[in-house]
Design an enzyme around this catalytic site. Sequence first.
Site, PDB file in Angstrom:
ATOM      1  N   LYS A   1      62.112 -40.572  -8.763  1.00 15.51           N
ATOM      2  CA  LYS A   1      61.282 -41.758  -8.574  1.00 15.51           C
ATOM      3  C   LYS A   1      62.160 -43.007  -8.417  1.00 15.51           C
ATOM      4  O   LYS A   1      63.385 -42.934  -8.497  1.00 15.51           O
ATOM      5  CB  LYS A   1      60.303 -41.893  -9.743  1.00 15.51           C
TER       6      LYS A   1
HETATM    7  C1  LIG Z   1      55.792 -37.895  -9.622  1.00 13.82           C
HETATM    8  C2  LIG Z   1      54.329 -37.927  -9.569  1.00 13.82           C
HETATM    9  C3  LIG Z   1      53.525 -37.740 -10.710  1.00 13.82           C
HETATM   10  C4  LIG Z   1      54.045 -37.471 -12.078  1.00 13.82           C
HETATM   11  O1  LIG Z   1      55.067 -36.609 -12.107  1.00 13.82           O
HETATM   12  P1  LIG Z   1      55.985 -36.229 -13.356  1.00 13.82           P
HETATM   13  O2  LIG Z   1      56.984 -35.345 -12.704  1.00 13.82           O
HETATM   14  O3  LIG Z   1      55.090 -35.516 -14.312  1.00 13.82           O
HETATM   15  O4  LIG Z   1      56.594 -37.441 -13.955  1.00 13.82           O
HETATM   16  C5  LIG Z   1      52.153 -37.868 -10.572  1.00 13.82           C
HETATM   17  N1  LIG Z   1      51.591 -38.142  -9.390  1.00 13.82           N
HETATM   18  C6  LIG Z   1      52.319 -38.321  -8.272  1.00 13.82           C
HETATM   19  C7  LIG Z   1      51.639 -38.665  -7.016  1.00 13.82           C
HETATM   20  C8  LIG Z   1      53.711 -38.206  -8.317  1.00 13.82           C
HETATM   21  O5  LIG Z   1      54.422 -38.382  -7.201  1.00 13.82           O
END
Ligand SMILES: *Cc1c(COP(=O)(O)O)cnc(C)c1O
Length: 386
Positions: free
Chosen positions: A221
């Site tokens: 992210k």
């Molecule tokens: C990254 C992401 C999440 C959450 O992901 P984690 O890997 O659990 O931190 C939720 N929704 C979207 C659209 C994502 O891209």
Amino acid sequence: MSDTVYSKAKEFVTAVKDLIPAESFIPLHPPVFNGKEKEYLIETVDSTFVSSVGPFVDKVETQLASLTGCKKAVAVVNGTAALHTALKLAGVMRETEVITQSLTFIATANAISYLGALPVFLDVDLDTMGLSPSSVRAFLEEFGEIREDGCYNKSTGRRISACVPMHTFGFMTRIEELIRVCREYNIPVVEDAAEALGSSYRGKPAGSFGEISALSFNGNKVVTAGGGGAILTTNDELGSKAKHITTTAKVPHRWEYRHDEIGFNYRMPNVNAALLSAQLESLDDILKHKKQLFSAYVSSFEAMGLKLNQPPAESEWNYWLMSVELNSFEERNAFLEYTNSNGVMTRPIWELMHRMPMFEHCYKDDQKNSEYLEARIVNIPSNARV
Ligand SMILES: *Cc1c(COP(=O)(O)O)cnc(C)c1O
């Protein structure tokens, strides 16, 4: 493989290798640690407070509340846990329906399912790649019925307990319009802002529109905690509840173990918060470099006739994940094959949720735009210092 897509892919690989210094393989979105990450991590180890309590957890919660203009941020173990908690606090229950988009990462639909609710998959807008207010309005005009305790789907008899728009790749959905439609039908909006920290819509930050929202700090992210997430809200009461149920619902006492409901052990460890705190301090710098990479892509891709996506003008983008649009599913596949075999990581946009075995029985509308994008969008390397 057609000659045109082959030469396009070849030119693309050369251009990316020119722009991004790398030994061999160029990843999609590697984390960048140029701030106080090491210092804070060492401080955490030296203090022995690596686990569930410690000053960095409080610090990141303050940083996040201020970055997003929300009253309260609660740091948790990952974005999926943040969504799970946010949906529960918004009132999502077993056998209710939750409106969302089919074009999303699996976590959105999983979190809805953890509560025993059923996702309703509606189409996205082509330009934002996020939940379309006109799809939501069309669905609610056909099926929505407002009753005393909320909105019901008159064809299934189930309550529609929430609507979860997702800001794809950091592009803002038409969030104000979505909130307007949902308000008419008395449906709470939970923003899946996992990809959108640093983005805003008409000057208002992602995560501050919904009644309650979720962020992710996974390794890919915009900033990372190793693994982590956060719940955001402008509602004090929801904020306190979020803290309570993500910390095992323990009633504060100097030594007694008393818990007043079934809670989750979702709190973010202090060691992850230390890493995240340094990352958040570098957010502006990280976004600045991502923007520079995007600008460099703009100039070099135009010449090769490769369509680089960008969000509509009313949203400020965090440049999280950059993408190109190929002309067809066959071109997309050829492009993925060539680039991944030649040292540049690329990935297709997600396969639509309604195709997954566990969601294929769920309601979906025509999905025209989602299917168009699913067949053509490819993500390209998006994080580097150029
Ligand atoms: C990254 C992401 C999440 C959450 O992901 P984690 O890997 O659990 O931190 C939720 N929704 C979207 C659209 C994502 O891209």
